[in-house]
Design an enzyme around this catalytic site. Sequence first.
Site, short mmCIF file in Angstrom:
data_model
loop_
_atom_site.label_atom_id
_atom_site.label_comp_id
_atom_site.label_asym_id
_atom_site.label_seq_id
_atom_site.Cartn_x
_atom_site.Cartn_y
_atom_site.Cartn_z
N SER A 121 8.65 3.77 11.49
CA SER A 121 9.92 3.98 11.78
C SER A 121 10.11 5.58 12.37
O SER A 121 11.36 5.97 12.72
CB SER A 121 10.76 3.69 10.54
OG SER A 121 10.06 4.30 9.28
N HIS A 143 9.38 -1.34 16.90
CA HIS A 143 10.22 -1.15 15.74
C HIS A 143 11.39 -1.96 15.36
O HIS A 143 12.09 -2.11 16.18
CB HIS A 143 10.67 0.46 15.79
CG HIS A 143 11.43 1.02 14.68
ND1 HIS A 143 12.63 1.96 14.66
CD2 HIS A 143 11.48 0.49 13.36
CE1 HIS A 143 13.08 2.01 13.65
NE2 HIS A 143 12.44 1.40 12.81
N GLU A 155 12.95 -1.90 19.04
CA GLU A 155 12.74 -0.29 19.63
C GLU A 155 11.50 -0.47 20.04
O GLU A 155 10.57 -0.39 19.23
CB GLU A 155 13.15 0.69 18.55
CG GLU A 155 13.46 2.07 19.39
CD GLU A 155 14.04 3.14 18.12
OE1 GLU A 155 13.48 2.98 17.16
OE2 GLU A 155 14.91 3.90 18.70
N ASN A 193 16.22 6.30 14.40
CA ASN A 193 16.38 6.86 12.99
C ASN A 193 16.75 8.28 13.22
O ASN A 193 17.22 9.23 12.27
CB ASN A 193 15.16 7.00 12.32
CG ASN A 193 14.82 5.59 11.58
OD1 ASN A 193 15.84 5.09 11.02
ND2 ASN A 193 13.81 4.79 11.67
N1 3HC Z 1 16.60 -12.24 5.74
C1 3HC Z 1 17.03 -13.38 6.41
N2 3HC Z 1 18.07 -13.59 6.55
C2 3HC Z 1 19.17 -12.82 5.86
C3 3HC Z 1 18.66 -11.81 4.97
C4 3HC Z 1 17.37 -11.41 4.91
N3 3HC Z 1 16.71 -10.58 4.12
N4 3HC Z 1 19.78 -11.07 4.82
C5 3HC Z 1 20.90 -11.52 5.19
N5 3HC Z 1 20.70 -12.55 5.95
C6 3HC Z 1 21.43 -13.56 6.69
C7 3HC Z 1 22.24 -14.46 5.81
O1 3HC Z 1 21.41 -15.57 5.39
C8 3HC Z 1 23.55 -14.78 6.58
O2 3HC Z 1 23.12 -15.78 7.46
P1 3HC Z 1 24.12 -16.74 8.13
O3 3HC Z 1 25.26 -16.15 8.85
O4 3HC Z 1 23.26 -17.83 8.93
O5 3HC Z 1 24.64 -17.42 6.91
C9 3HC Z 1 23.69 -13.30 7.34
O6 3HC Z 1 22.37 -12.92 7.33
C10 3HC Z 1 24.75 -12.37 6.62
O7 3HC Z 1 24.37 -12.42 5.41
P2 3HC Z 1 25.47 -12.19 4.21
O8 3HC Z 1 26.57 -13.19 4.63
O9 3HC Z 1 24.61 -12.72 2.98
O10 3HC Z 1 25.64 -10.90 4.37
P3 3HC Z 1 26.48 -9.85 5.19
O11 3HC Z 1 27.52 -10.70 6.08
O12 3HC Z 1 26.94 -8.70 4.44
O13 3HC Z 1 25.41 -9.31 6.11
C11 3HC Z 1 23.64 -7.78 6.63
C12 3HC Z 1 24.38 -8.80 5.47
C13 3HC Z 1 23.22 -8.54 7.73
C14 3HC Z 1 22.62 -7.12 5.68
C15 3HC Z 1 24.77 -6.64 7.00
O14 3HC Z 1 25.41 -6.28 5.92
C16 3HC Z 1 24.15 -5.75 8.02
O15 3HC Z 1 24.26 -6.00 9.22
N6 3HC Z 1 23.91 -4.49 7.28
C17 3HC Z 1 23.46 -3.51 8.06
C18 3HC Z 1 22.02 -3.55 8.38
C19 3HC Z 1 21.42 -2.35 9.05
O16 3HC Z 1 21.68 -1.37 9.42
N7 3HC Z 1 19.90 -2.73 9.41
C20 3HC Z 1 19.24 -1.60 9.70
C21 3HC Z 1 18.56 -0.71 9.04
S1 3HC Z 1 17.79 0.72 9.58
C22 3HC Z 1 16.30 0.05 9.78
O17 3HC Z 1 15.77 -1.11 9.40
C23 3HC Z 1 15.10 1.11 10.34
C24 3HC Z 1 14.26 1.51 9.61
O18 3HC Z 1 13.10 2.43 10.17
C25 3HC Z 1 14.74 2.55 8.64
#
Ligand code: 3HC
Length: 289
Positions: A121, A143, A155, A193
């Site tokens: 990352s 990424h 990325e 990031n």
């Molecule tokens: N694995 C697989 N599917 C998942 C999952 C997982 N761990 N978590 C959630 N899902 C799926 C659910 O099954 C659901 O699918 P569906 O629409 O087919 O039913 C869908 O995602 C939406 O999940 P929920 O209804 O449970 O919950 P939300 O609508 O609140 O969504 C979220 C959850 C997708 C995590 C949303 O809150 C989100 O997009 N958050 C921001 C995430 C983000 O910014 N990620 C990037 C982080 S930075 C990074 O990773 C880089 C690193 O270098 C730091």
Amino acid sequence: MSKPVKTIVIVGAGTMGSGIALTAAQSGIRAVQIDVNAAQLEKARGYHTKQIARLVEKQKMTADDAAATAARLEYAADFTAFKDAECVVEAASENPEVKKKLFRSFAETFAADALLATNTSSISITDIATAAGARASQVIGMHFFNPVPVMKLVEVIRGLATSDETVTRTLDLARTMGKTPVLANDRAGFVSNRVLMPLINEAFYAWMEGVAKPEDIDQIMVLGCNFPMGPLRLADFIGLDVCHDIMMVLYRELGDPKFFPCPMLRQLVTAGRLGNKTNLGVFEYPPRV
Ligand code: 3HC
């Protein structure tokens, strides 16, 4: 279309590695999940089984597709038995020495045209590639974002020695996995990031300075800026230790104090409050069953 990837080896069965393996298997690629830690490997297997079952339950996958996806997933402690794989993705801990040791071994194990990708990352691809010696042209940053099956972006970061062919094949692989690849240059934190971490850090400062309560800081960003989750909850989701380590890479590499982690964040990490994975970070989370 460049030479397709039929088998992908994913080293590291944590949150990111297990998400990458599931996504690859879902897109028709044989995915070999590697981890020396047997418990971690079992956890990844459990995650895959649960996610596949949920997709069938939600009628997003047929029973036949579920069986085929599960059959494409394999688990092992050692990657050297899979030397014919066209691609290896390293998703181990965010530690340059750990990564370099793996890439030294990848260069000795995999074919001269295999993609040697890292899911780092923030660590320099050029630096990691030095461990691959003459194979540095095959090393690239891939990424992914958490949760990998849901997030559309990959990325893609080329190091100084990365060949055009490696870039083209990586872009094709990301698209095959249903992702949208976007290129970024090899600077600390790349784009994602470098932009995200100062935002998270500033949310910690706003909390520390009493500008608002943590839940209100998050609600303001969710309702006012349409974030899917607020920056403090997102920090918990990523892992406060991971955020801290990424900020330290940004701070060291770019030399700007704005990247130095907020004392509030540092204190939570010191206390072992790392976010969702410890059930306590900025917020409290019920233990997962
Ligand atoms: N694995 C697989 N599917 C998942 C999952 C997982 N761990 N978590 C959630 N899902 C799926 C659910 O099954 C659901 O699918 P569906 O629409 O087919 O039913 C869908 O995602 C939406 O999940 P929920 O209804 O449970 O919950 P939300 O609508 O609140 O969504 C979220 C959850 C997708 C995590 C949303 O809150 C989100 O997009 N958050 C921001 C995430 C983000 O910014 N990620 C990037 C982080 S930075 C990074 O990773 C880089 C690193 O270098 C730091």
